[in-house]
Design a protein around this motif. Structure first.
Motif, PDB file in Angstrom:
ATOM      1  N   PHE A 181       0.845  -1.189   0.000  1.00 65.89           N
ATOM      2  CA  PHE A 181       0.000   0.000   0.000  1.00 65.89           C
ATOM      3  C   PHE A 181       0.885   1.246   0.000  1.00 65.89           C
ATOM      4  O   PHE A 181       1.700   1.437   0.900  1.00 65.89           O
ATOM      5  CB  PHE A 181      -0.919   0.010   1.223  1.00 65.89           C
ATOM      6  CG  PHE A 181      -2.039  -0.981   1.158  1.00 65.89           C
ATOM      7  CD1 PHE A 181      -3.278  -0.619   0.647  1.00 65.89           C
ATOM      8  CD2 PHE A 181      -1.852  -2.289   1.588  1.00 65.89           C
ATOM      9  CE1 PHE A 181      -4.324  -1.536   0.586  1.00 65.89           C
ATOM     10  CE2 PHE A 181      -2.886  -3.216   1.534  1.00 65.89           C
ATOM     11  CZ  PHE A 181      -4.121  -2.837   1.024  1.00 65.89           C
ATOM     12  N   ASN A 182       0.682   2.060  -1.004  1.00 70.81           N
ATOM     13  CA  ASN A 182       1.457   3.295  -1.122  1.00 70.81           C
ATOM     14  C   ASN A 182       0.638   4.454  -0.561  1.00 70.81           C
ATOM     15  O   ASN A 182       0.089   5.274  -1.293  1.00 70.81           O
ATOM     16  CB  ASN A 182       1.820   3.548  -2.585  1.00 70.81           C
ATOM     17  CG  ASN A 182       2.702   4.766  -2.760  1.00 70.81           C
ATOM     18  OD1 ASN A 182       3.422   5.176  -1.837  1.00 70.81           O
ATOM     19  ND2 ASN A 182       2.652   5.374  -3.938  1.00 70.81           N
ATOM     20  N   GLU A 183       0.514   4.483   0.765  1.00 73.80           N
ATOM     21  CA  GLU A 183      -0.279   5.497   1.452  1.00 73.80           C
ATOM     22  C   GLU A 183       0.510   6.052   2.637  1.00 73.80           C
ATOM     23  O   GLU A 183       1.197   5.290   3.333  1.00 73.80           O
ATOM     24  CB  GLU A 183      -1.594   4.898   1.975  1.00 73.80           C
ATOM     25  CG  GLU A 183      -2.459   4.238   0.919  1.00 73.80           C
ATOM     26  CD  GLU A 183      -3.064   5.220  -0.065  1.00 73.80           C
ATOM     27  OE1 GLU A 183      -3.298   6.379   0.339  1.00 73.80           O
ATOM     28  OE2 GLU A 183      -3.289   4.818  -1.223  1.00 73.80           O
ATOM     29  N   LYS A 210     -11.931   8.825   0.299  1.00 71.90           N
ATOM     30  CA  LYS A 210     -12.961   8.164  -0.504  1.00 71.90           C
ATOM     31  C   LYS A 210     -12.761   6.656  -0.463  1.00 71.90           C
ATOM     32  O   LYS A 210     -11.846   6.118  -1.077  1.00 71.90           O
ATOM     33  CB  LYS A 210     -12.911   8.652  -1.957  1.00 71.90           C
ATOM     34  CG  LYS A 210     -13.063  10.161  -2.123  1.00 71.90           C
ATOM     35  CD  LYS A 210     -14.405  10.658  -1.618  1.00 71.90           C
ATOM     36  CE  LYS A 210     -14.546  12.161  -1.807  1.00 71.90           C
ATOM     37  NZ  LYS A 210     -15.778  12.690  -1.163  1.00 71.90           N
ATOM     38  N   ALA A 222     -12.835   5.001  -3.938  1.00 74.49           N
ATOM     39  CA  ALA A 222     -11.610   5.207  -4.722  1.00 74.49           C
ATOM     40  C   ALA A 222     -10.482   4.314  -4.200  1.00 74.49           C
ATOM     41  O   ALA A 222      -9.700   3.756  -4.984  1.00 74.49           O
ATOM     42  CB  ALA A 222     -11.196   6.671  -4.669  1.00 74.49           C
ATOM     43  N   PHE A 223     -10.401   4.179  -2.886  1.00 77.52           N
ATOM     44  CA  PHE A 223      -9.378   3.315  -2.279  1.00 77.52           C
ATOM     45  C   PHE A 223      -9.604   1.862  -2.702  1.00 77.52           C
ATOM     46  O   PHE A 223      -8.650   1.136  -3.012  1.00 77.52           O
ATOM     47  CB  PHE A 223      -9.452   3.457  -0.760  1.00 77.52           C
ATOM     48  CG  PHE A 223      -8.364   2.732  -0.020  1.00 77.52           C
ATOM     49  CD1 PHE A 223      -7.110   3.298   0.143  1.00 77.52           C
ATOM     50  CD2 PHE A 223      -8.605   1.481   0.534  1.00 77.52           C
ATOM     51  CE1 PHE A 223      -6.104   2.624   0.829  1.00 77.52           C
ATOM     52  CE2 PHE A 223      -7.609   0.804   1.233  1.00 77.52           C
ATOM     53  CZ  PHE A 223      -6.357   1.377   1.371  1.00 77.52           C
ATOM     54  N   LYS A 262     -10.989   0.756  -5.474  1.00 79.39           N
ATOM     55  CA  LYS A 262     -10.612   0.580  -6.877  1.00 79.39           C
ATOM     56  C   LYS A 262      -9.102   0.615  -7.055  1.00 79.39           C
ATOM     57  O   LYS A 262      -8.539  -0.160  -7.837  1.00 79.39           O
ATOM     58  CB  LYS A 262     -11.276   1.678  -7.711  1.00 79.39           C
ATOM     59  CG  LYS A 262     -12.791   1.551  -7.787  1.00 79.39           C
ATOM     60  CD  LYS A 262     -13.416   2.720  -8.525  1.00 79.39           C
ATOM     61  CE  LYS A 262     -14.932   2.621  -8.529  1.00 79.39           C
ATOM     62  NZ  LYS A 262     -15.574   3.799  -9.176  1.00 79.39           N
ATOM     63  N   LYS A 263      -8.435   1.503  -6.326  1.00 79.79           N
ATOM     64  CA  LYS A 263      -6.986   1.655  -6.453  1.00 79.79           C
ATOM     65  C   LYS A 263      -6.266   0.348  -6.139  1.00 79.79           C
ATOM     66  O   LYS A 263      -5.291  -0.023  -6.815  1.00 79.79           O
ATOM     67  CB  LYS A 263      -6.490   2.763  -5.522  1.00 79.79           C
ATOM     68  CG  LYS A 263      -4.992   3.009  -5.585  1.00 79.79           C
ATOM     69  CD  LYS A 263      -4.596   4.177  -4.689  1.00 79.79           C
ATOM     70  CE  LYS A 263      -3.091   4.443  -4.752  1.00 79.79           C
ATOM     71  NZ  LYS A 263      -2.710   5.599  -3.893  1.00 79.79           N
ATOM     72  N   TYR A 264      -6.743  -0.362  -5.110  1.00 81.72           N
ATOM     73  CA  TYR A 264      -6.065  -1.584  -4.678  1.00 81.72           C
ATOM     74  C   TYR A 264      -6.837  -2.859  -5.017  1.00 81.72           C
ATOM     75  O   TYR A 264      -6.509  -3.934  -4.523  1.00 81.72           O
ATOM     76  CB  TYR A 264      -5.780  -1.504  -3.182  1.00 81.72           C
ATOM     77  CG  TYR A 264      -4.771  -0.420  -2.868  1.00 81.72           C
ATOM     78  CD1 TYR A 264      -3.423  -0.584  -3.180  1.00 81.72           C
ATOM     79  CD2 TYR A 264      -5.165   0.805  -2.314  1.00 81.72           C
ATOM     80  CE1 TYR A 264      -2.489   0.414  -2.925  1.00 81.72           C
ATOM     81  CE2 TYR A 264      -4.241   1.810  -2.052  1.00 81.72           C
ATOM     82  CZ  TYR A 264      -2.903   1.605  -2.367  1.00 81.72           C
ATOM     83  OH  TYR A 264      -1.987   2.607  -2.121  1.00 81.72           O
ATOM     84  N   LYS A 265      -7.857  -2.719  -5.886  1.00 82.84           N
ATOM     85  CA  LYS A 265      -8.617  -3.869  -6.387  1.00 82.84           C
ATOM     86  C   LYS A 265      -9.138  -4.752  -5.245  1.00 82.84           C
ATOM     87  O   LYS A 265      -8.966  -5.978  -5.249  1.00 82.84           O
ATOM     88  CB  LYS A 265      -7.748  -4.686  -7.353  1.00 82.84           C
ATOM     89  CG  LYS A 265      -7.310  -3.907  -8.589  1.00 82.84           C
ATOM     90  CD  LYS A 265      -6.445  -4.763  -9.502  1.00 82.84           C
ATOM     91  CE  LYS A 265      -6.129  -4.037 -10.801  1.00 82.84           C
ATOM     92  NZ  LYS A 265      -5.403  -2.768 -10.621  1.00 82.84           N
TER      93      LYS A 265
END
Length: 210
Positions: free
Chosen positions: A168-170, A185, A188-189, A191-194
């Motif tokens: 995770f790039n957070e 969101k 959005a999170f 979708k970003k990490y499937k």
């Protein structure tokens, strides 16, 4: 997986709980027998996510002196400390399963004017099995603190099953990182990490004690 099945939730700090316990508590609190999916989606769709899995199961959220029961009202004092969370998982898959759990407030600063939707209260990723303490805490737990005069806020817990361990790039958000928590969101999170749709969830409501 039906709530009516006696699927054992794994180890809690003080005792073991089952999904039957949660089902009974929900019926007592709501006074009806609506399916878990229907109650949960009514409370969080579309403000947090577009949908959850139709076979969504109970996410047991236990504070020291209170439990989250799909929309019951709790106080900021009762929910100030990080809760214990439990969910159903097949024992044979526990060692090979990874999860993400999140807690957000979609009603920031108020439900009528949610310009900061969602406020991020807690985010733990790469949870092996149900061992939250061994997961990667991206956002440190910060209990509900709804502003005075803004009415009831929803505090939504969602559980996602990861396809595997993920990088995770957070940035890490501690208790002092208040500005960085706004406008998160969940969709959005996901979708970003499937992550797919949430497989379990719960929520409660709270208002300012002032």
């Amino acid at each position: 997986m039906s709530l009516s099945k006696k699927l054992k939730l794994r180890k809690a700090k003080e005792r073991d709980y089952t999904l039957v316990d949660l089902e009974r508590a929900l019926k007592n609190a709501k006074g009806n027998d609506l399916k878990y999916y229907e109650i949960l989606t009514k409370g969080i769709v579309p403000d947090v996510v577009d949908d959850v899995e139709h076979n969504v199961t109970g996410l047991f959220v236990k504070y020291p002196n209170a439990n989250s029961l799909l929309g019951n009202e709790l106080s900021p004092t009762e929910t100030a400390d990080e809760p214990d969370c439990m969910w159903s998982i097949k024992e044979e898959k526990e060692d090979e399963s990874w999860f993400t759990i999140s807690m957000t407030d979609p009603d920031a600063p108020s439900r009528e004017s949610p310009k900061f939707r969602e406020w991020q209260h807690w985010l733990v990723v790469n949870i092996p099995g149900m061992k939250i303490h061994e997961g990667e805490h991206l956002t440190e737990y910060f209990g509900p603190s709804p502003p005075k005069g803004t009415g009831l806020h929803r505090y939504v817990f969602l559980l996602f099953e990861q396809p595997g361990k993920i990088k995770f790039n957070e940035p890490f958000k501690g208790v002092s990182d208040m500005a960085e928590r706004k406008s998160f969101k969940t969709s959005a999170f996901m979708k970003k990490y499937k992550l797919g749709k949430p497989i379990a969830g719960n929520y409660f409501v709270a208002k300012s004690a002032k």
